[in-house]
Design a protein around this motif. Structure first.
Motif, mmCIF file in Angstrom:
data_model
loop_
_atom_site.group_PDB
_atom_site.id
_atom_site.type_symbol
_atom_site.label_atom_id
_atom_site.label_comp_id
_atom_site.label_asym_id
_atom_site.label_seq_id
_atom_site.Cartn_x
_atom_site.Cartn_y
_atom_site.Cartn_z
ATOM 1 N N CYS A 29 0.961 -1.156 -0.156
ATOM 2 C CA CYS A 29 0.002 0.083 0.166
ATOM 3 C C CYS A 29 0.861 1.199 0.173
ATOM 4 O O CYS A 29 0.434 2.258 -0.309
ATOM 5 N N SER A 30 2.100 1.117 0.404
ATOM 6 C CA SER A 30 2.887 2.288 0.482
ATOM 7 C C SER A 30 3.765 2.504 -0.918
ATOM 8 O O SER A 30 4.259 3.427 -1.144
ATOM 9 N N VAL B 174 -1.784 -10.269 0.960
ATOM 10 C CA VAL B 174 -2.722 -9.448 0.282
ATOM 11 C C VAL B 174 -3.923 -8.991 1.381
ATOM 12 O O VAL B 174 -4.374 -7.848 1.428
ATOM 13 N N ILE B 175 -4.237 -10.049 2.100
ATOM 14 C CA ILE B 175 -5.337 -9.884 3.174
ATOM 15 C C ILE B 175 -4.873 -8.756 4.240
ATOM 16 O O ILE B 175 -5.668 -7.762 4.888
ATOM 17 N N GLY B 176 -3.431 -8.726 4.472
ATOM 18 C CA GLY B 176 -2.968 -7.650 5.371
ATOM 19 C C GLY B 176 -2.737 -6.025 4.947
ATOM 20 O O GLY B 176 -2.397 -5.105 5.660
ATOM 21 N N GLN B 177 -3.130 -6.047 3.489
ATOM 22 C CA GLN B 177 -3.012 -4.800 2.837
ATOM 23 C C GLN B 177 -4.340 -4.237 2.766
ATOM 24 O O GLN B 177 -5.110 -4.458 1.918
ATOM 25 N N PRO B 178 -4.619 -3.217 3.514
ATOM 26 C CA PRO B 178 -5.856 -2.630 3.642
ATOM 27 C C PRO B 178 -6.385 -1.867 2.124
ATOM 28 O O PRO B 178 -7.536 -1.605 2.297
#
Length: 223
Positions: A45-46, A103-107
């Protein structure tokens, strides 16, 4: 008065996969993997590039090499080619499962059309298909025959357990910032499964199945 005639019963023949058909399926899977892994990187996400599937391109190439050998029906590859593909697809499948956790941990990733989500979908489906068809081909050709009987199976199981313990220990001690679950799914567990399967295969496919894992290990050492 009726006379009974005993008619011979046809034996049901075991359905065997055609090597060339499996080779074509593997070629399509390899091209799909290369299409999503060889061009562009996966970003969090960054915006930082993340190596979710270690040596993914190289593992896909192993599958491609095996598919070409099966399509061309190169002599003496009936066991080596599917074992090579199986050895490459297990780390790919493990990395894909690990990638889903990432992927699940990327909001920011909630769209099914995101590159990262599409990549995980394709890699998971392709790797699972390769694992299934490779095993089917090896089993149908009676390649699942333990070398040295029980001794080979026990030795391979001990080797698999060693790989699992060493891999987990390495992650905990030397990579404390890395998630143990994702690291185990991506590397340690697939390698342990590969080592364990060598005890159930003949000599040539047993050697072939570990080659991709060794290649992935060498790739990691250089990155």
């Amino acid at each position: 008065m009726y006379e009974l005639v005993a008619a011979p019963v046809r034996e049901l023949q075991r359905r065997r996969p055609q090597m060339r058909s499996v080779g074509v399926a593997h070629a399509i899977a390899a091209l799909s993997l290369l299409a999503v892994l060889a061009f562009g990187s996966l970003n969090d996400c960054s915006g930082r590039a993340v190596q979710v599937i270690p040596a993914g391109t190289e593992l896909a190439l192993f599958v491609g090499f095996g598919s070409v050998a099966m399509i061309a029906r190169v002599p003496r590859v009936s066991a080596i080619a599917p074992a090579l593909a199986l050895g490459a697809s297990l780390p790919l499948l493990g990395a894909a499962l690990s990638g889903w956790l990432w992927v699940i941990g990327q909001p920011c990733m909630g769209n099914v059309l995101d590159r990262e989500v599409v990549t995980m979908q394709i890699v998971t489906a392709a790797a699972a298909a390769i694992v299934a068809t490779s095993l089917w081909l090896l089993i149908s050709r009676d390649e699942l025959e333990p070398w040295y009987g029980t001794t080979g199976v026990v030795a391979a199981a001990a080797g698999a357990l060693t790989v699992l313990v060493v891999g987990v220990g390495f992650t905990v001690i030397l990579k404390p910032d890395v998630s143990l679950t994702t690291a185990a799914l991506a590397l340690t567990v697939p390698w342990a499964v590969v080592v364990g399967m060598t005890g159930w295969l003949r000599t040539s496919p047993a050697i072939a199945i570990v080659v991709p894992a060794i290649g992935q290990g060498l790739w990691l050492m250089n990155h």
